[in-house]
Design an enzyme around this catalytic site. Structure first.
Site, mmCIF file in Angstrom:
data_model
loop_
_atom_site.group_PDB
_atom_site.id
_atom_site.type_symbol
_atom_site.label_atom_id
_atom_site.label_comp_id
_atom_site.label_asym_id
_atom_site.label_seq_id
_atom_site.Cartn_x
_atom_site.Cartn_y
_atom_site.Cartn_z
ATOM 1 N N SER A 18 0.817 -1.221 0.000
ATOM 2 C CA SER A 18 0.000 0.000 0.000
ATOM 3 C C SER A 18 0.851 1.272 0.000
ATOM 4 O O SER A 18 1.865 1.362 0.687
ATOM 5 C CB SER A 18 -0.906 0.004 1.230
ATOM 6 O OG SER A 18 -1.576 1.242 1.300
ATOM 7 N N SER A 20 -0.721 4.080 0.823
ATOM 8 C CA SER A 20 -1.485 4.972 1.706
ATOM 9 C C SER A 20 -0.641 5.544 2.855
ATOM 10 O O SER A 20 -0.761 6.741 3.157
ATOM 11 C CB SER A 20 -2.722 4.264 2.257
ATOM 12 O OG SER A 20 -3.623 4.053 1.212
ATOM 13 N N LYS A 69 -14.296 -4.116 2.455
ATOM 14 C CA LYS A 69 -15.096 -2.904 2.234
ATOM 15 C C LYS A 69 -16.597 -3.109 2.468
ATOM 16 O O LYS A 69 -17.302 -2.170 2.781
ATOM 17 C CB LYS A 69 -14.852 -2.355 0.824
ATOM 18 C CG LYS A 69 -13.477 -1.729 0.658
ATOM 19 C CD LYS A 69 -13.312 -1.099 -0.710
ATOM 20 C CE LYS A 69 -11.918 -0.557 -0.904
ATOM 21 N NZ LYS A 69 -11.764 0.184 -2.158
ATOM 22 N N ASN A 90 -14.892 2.624 2.689
ATOM 23 C CA ASN A 90 -13.424 2.546 2.684
ATOM 24 C C ASN A 90 -12.784 3.496 3.688
ATOM 25 O O ASN A 90 -11.557 3.596 3.740
ATOM 26 C CB ASN A 90 -12.864 2.797 1.272
ATOM 27 C CG ASN A 90 -12.837 4.263 0.937
ATOM 28 O OD1 ASN A 90 -13.682 5.029 1.390
ATOM 29 N ND2 ASN A 90 -11.872 4.676 0.143
ATOM 30 N N ASP A 105 -13.910 6.363 -2.471
ATOM 31 C CA ASP A 105 -13.478 5.914 -3.806
ATOM 32 C C ASP A 105 -14.255 6.661 -4.895
ATOM 33 O O ASP A 105 -13.681 7.101 -5.891
ATOM 34 C CB ASP A 105 -13.726 4.410 -3.978
ATOM 35 C CG ASP A 105 -12.733 3.571 -3.200
ATOM 36 O OD1 ASP A 105 -11.558 3.975 -3.097
ATOM 37 O OD2 ASP A 105 -13.126 2.498 -2.690
HETATM 38 P P1 NAP Z 1 -12.679 -7.331 -8.346
HETATM 39 O O1 NAP Z 1 -13.806 -6.897 -7.464
HETATM 40 O O2 NAP Z 1 -12.065 -8.663 -8.145
HETATM 41 O O3 NAP Z 1 -13.202 -7.240 -9.887
HETATM 42 C C1 NAP Z 1 -12.365 -7.623 -10.940
HETATM 43 C C2 NAP Z 1 -12.996 -7.243 -12.272
HETATM 44 O O4 NAP Z 1 -12.071 -7.573 -13.315
HETATM 45 C C3 NAP Z 1 -14.285 -7.988 -12.586
HETATM 46 O O5 NAP Z 1 -15.102 -7.176 -13.382
HETATM 47 C C4 NAP Z 1 -13.751 -9.177 -13.390
HETATM 48 O O6 NAP Z 1 -14.692 -9.763 -14.276
HETATM 49 C C5 NAP Z 1 -12.677 -8.506 -14.211
HETATM 50 N N1 NAP Z 1 -11.670 -9.453 -14.687
HETATM 51 C C6 NAP Z 1 -10.707 -10.071 -13.941
HETATM 52 N N2 NAP Z 1 -9.959 -10.880 -14.727
HETATM 53 C C7 NAP Z 1 -10.464 -10.774 -15.982
HETATM 54 C C8 NAP Z 1 -10.119 -11.347 -17.238
HETATM 55 N N3 NAP Z 1 -9.085 -12.193 -17.349
HETATM 56 N N4 NAP Z 1 -10.838 -10.997 -18.320
HETATM 57 C C9 NAP Z 1 -11.867 -10.130 -18.228
HETATM 58 N N5 NAP Z 1 -12.247 -9.550 -17.058
HETATM 59 C C10 NAP Z 1 -11.565 -9.859 -15.960
HETATM 60 O O7 NAP Z 1 -11.479 -6.289 -8.288
HETATM 61 P P2 NAP Z 1 -11.564 -4.723 -7.947
HETATM 62 O O8 NAP Z 1 -11.415 -4.527 -6.491
HETATM 63 O O9 NAP Z 1 -12.753 -4.161 -8.638
HETATM 64 O O10 NAP Z 1 -10.212 -4.197 -8.617
HETATM 65 C C11 NAP Z 1 -10.091 -4.061 -10.024
HETATM 66 C C12 NAP Z 1 -8.855 -3.215 -10.353
HETATM 67 O O11 NAP Z 1 -9.041 -1.880 -9.889
HETATM 68 C C13 NAP Z 1 -7.578 -3.706 -9.681
HETATM 69 O O12 NAP Z 1 -6.534 -3.625 -10.640
HETATM 70 C C14 NAP Z 1 -7.332 -2.711 -8.561
HETATM 71 O O13 NAP Z 1 -5.959 -2.548 -8.271
HETATM 72 C C15 NAP Z 1 -7.892 -1.444 -9.179
HETATM 73 N N6 NAP Z 1 -8.359 -0.460 -8.181
HETATM 74 C C16 NAP Z 1 -7.887 0.824 -8.300
HETATM 75 C C17 NAP Z 1 -8.312 1.782 -7.405
HETATM 76 C C18 NAP Z 1 -7.798 3.178 -7.511
HETATM 77 O O14 NAP Z 1 -7.971 3.966 -6.569
HETATM 78 N N7 NAP Z 1 -7.196 3.554 -8.619
HETATM 79 C C19 NAP Z 1 -9.245 1.457 -6.395
HETATM 80 C C20 NAP Z 1 -9.722 0.142 -6.328
HETATM 81 C C21 NAP Z 1 -9.262 -0.807 -7.233
HETATM 82 P P3 NAP Z 1 -15.639 -10.986 -13.790
HETATM 83 O O15 NAP Z 1 -16.773 -10.337 -13.042
HETATM 84 O O16 NAP Z 1 -16.058 -11.639 -15.044
HETATM 85 O O17 NAP Z 1 -14.788 -11.869 -12.919
#
Ligand code: NAP
Length: 290
Positions: A18, A20, A69, A90, A105
């Site tokens: 992290s 943070s 969360k 969060n 977020d």
């Molecule tokens: P999550 O709840 O596990 O959701 C993952 C998403 O990615 C789902 O829509 C999943 O689709 C899709 N996915 C995963 N593997 C895939 C593949 N091989 N092909 C197509 N779709 C795929 O994860 P999350 O917490 O939302 O995090 C997602 C990303 O956002 C991460 O990289 C995280 O680091 C980033 N993030 C960034 C911030 C920021 O502040 N910038 C904040 C939070 C998260 P399915 O539903 O089909 O499994």
């Protein structure tokens, strides 16, 4: 540090990478506060005890990250309306009665878009993903006043669930779900205006940097401005494809920054000046390299 130093921190599992603590301790330094921010690796089994322990020790606030969360919500004394709408918390702030939950977020993404000059107001918006990050992104897109929203997710049912959850709060907005880039392209072509996009899947994240959730070139030709929520690498394949087709693309580091800034503002009841943005981004980039 002295007897009056106030403690804040992050709880999640894992928290080892992290940024943070680097961000929050720099904010504490910039605003001259007598406080310190740490990170605690808390497993789900210990979550309730962690919240109780935090209160017993008068820890002023927490950031909460995956996988807690949603499941932290029953242990809070109150949840603000925006976080309740998203079904995700969060940020915790200590009050006399216990911790109150917030979600930063969604406002974090909205502030990042504002900073980069991306507006969803009156626009067509495409969201890729239906997980936790997409939940906050859809909230931001709808709250900003998009006129039509298309959700693309590999598992279509998850996109439908997301749509259903938000339809109640934003009844007048046209929302559709598809499971492939090709299906999305045919719907997107119905509009004469280009689309703004948020990429909220984990596809393309380090080390899998040669991947993108949508591969069709035709999709990128229909994109005006886009945010990829991923921030490692700094430029994802999604961003490269958007730019190659003539669009603007930004990564998720500013969303991460502004969600932390908003948490800091809630805890300390002040407004962080935008003049610190680039300095704070540099601190975060430095922490990511460690
Ligand atoms: P999550 O709840 O596990 O959701 C993952 C998403 O990615 C789902 O829509 C999943 O689709 C899709 N996915 C995963 N593997 C895939 C593949 N091989 N092909 C197509 N779709 C795929 O994860 P999350 O917490 O939302 O995090 C997602 C990303 O956002 C991460 O990289 C995280 O680091 C980033 N993030 C960034 C911030 C920021 O502040 N910038 C904040 C939070 C998260 P399915 O539903 O089909 O499994």
């Amino acid at each position: 540090m002295d007897v009056n130093t106030k403690l804040y921190g992050l709880m999640g599992h894992p928290v080892g990478h992290s940024v943070s603590p680097a961000l929050q301790n720099e904010l504490i330094r910039l605003y001259g506060l007598n406080a310190v921010y740490l990170a605690w690796d808390v497993e789900t089994v210990g979550l309730e005890e962690a919240v109780k322990g935090g209160r017993a020790l008068s820890i002023g606030g927490f950031n909460v990250t995956v996988p807690h969360k949603k499941n932290i919500m029953p242990y809070l004394t109150d949840i603000d309306d925006a976080a309740r709408k998203l079904g995700s918390v969060n940020t915790l702030k200590l009050t006399a009665e216990g911790y109150v939950g917030y979600n930063t977020d969604m406002p974090g993404l909205m502030r990042a878009c504002g900073y980069d000059g991306i507006s969803f107001k009156g626009r067509n918006a495409v969201l890729i993903g239906a997980g936790g990050a997409a939940n906050a992104a859809l909230g931001a897109i709808l709250e900003s006043g998009a006129k039509r929203v298309l959700i693309i997710n590999r598992t279509r049912e998850r996109a439908e669930e997301l749509k259903k959850r938000f339809e109640t709060f934003y009844p007048g907005i046209r929302m559709e779900c598809v499971s492939s880039g090709a299906e999305a392209v045919s719907l997107m072509r119905e509009e004469t205006e280009k689309w703004n996009a948020v990429q909220a899947t984990s596809v393309g994240m380090f080390p899998d940097t040669e991947a993108a959730a949508v591969t069709e070139d035709a999709f990128y030709e229909l994109i005006d401005s886009a945010v990829d929520i991923i921030y490692n690498p700094e430029k994802t394949l999604f961003m490269k494809k958007t730019e190659a087709a003539g669009g603007k693309a930004y990564n998720g580091l500013k969303m991460l920054l502004f969600q932390g800034v908003r948490s800091f503002e809630i805890w300390h009841e002040l407004k962080v000046d935008d003049k610190y943005t680039e300095q704070l981004l540099d601190i975060m980039k430095g922490a990511m390299k460690k």
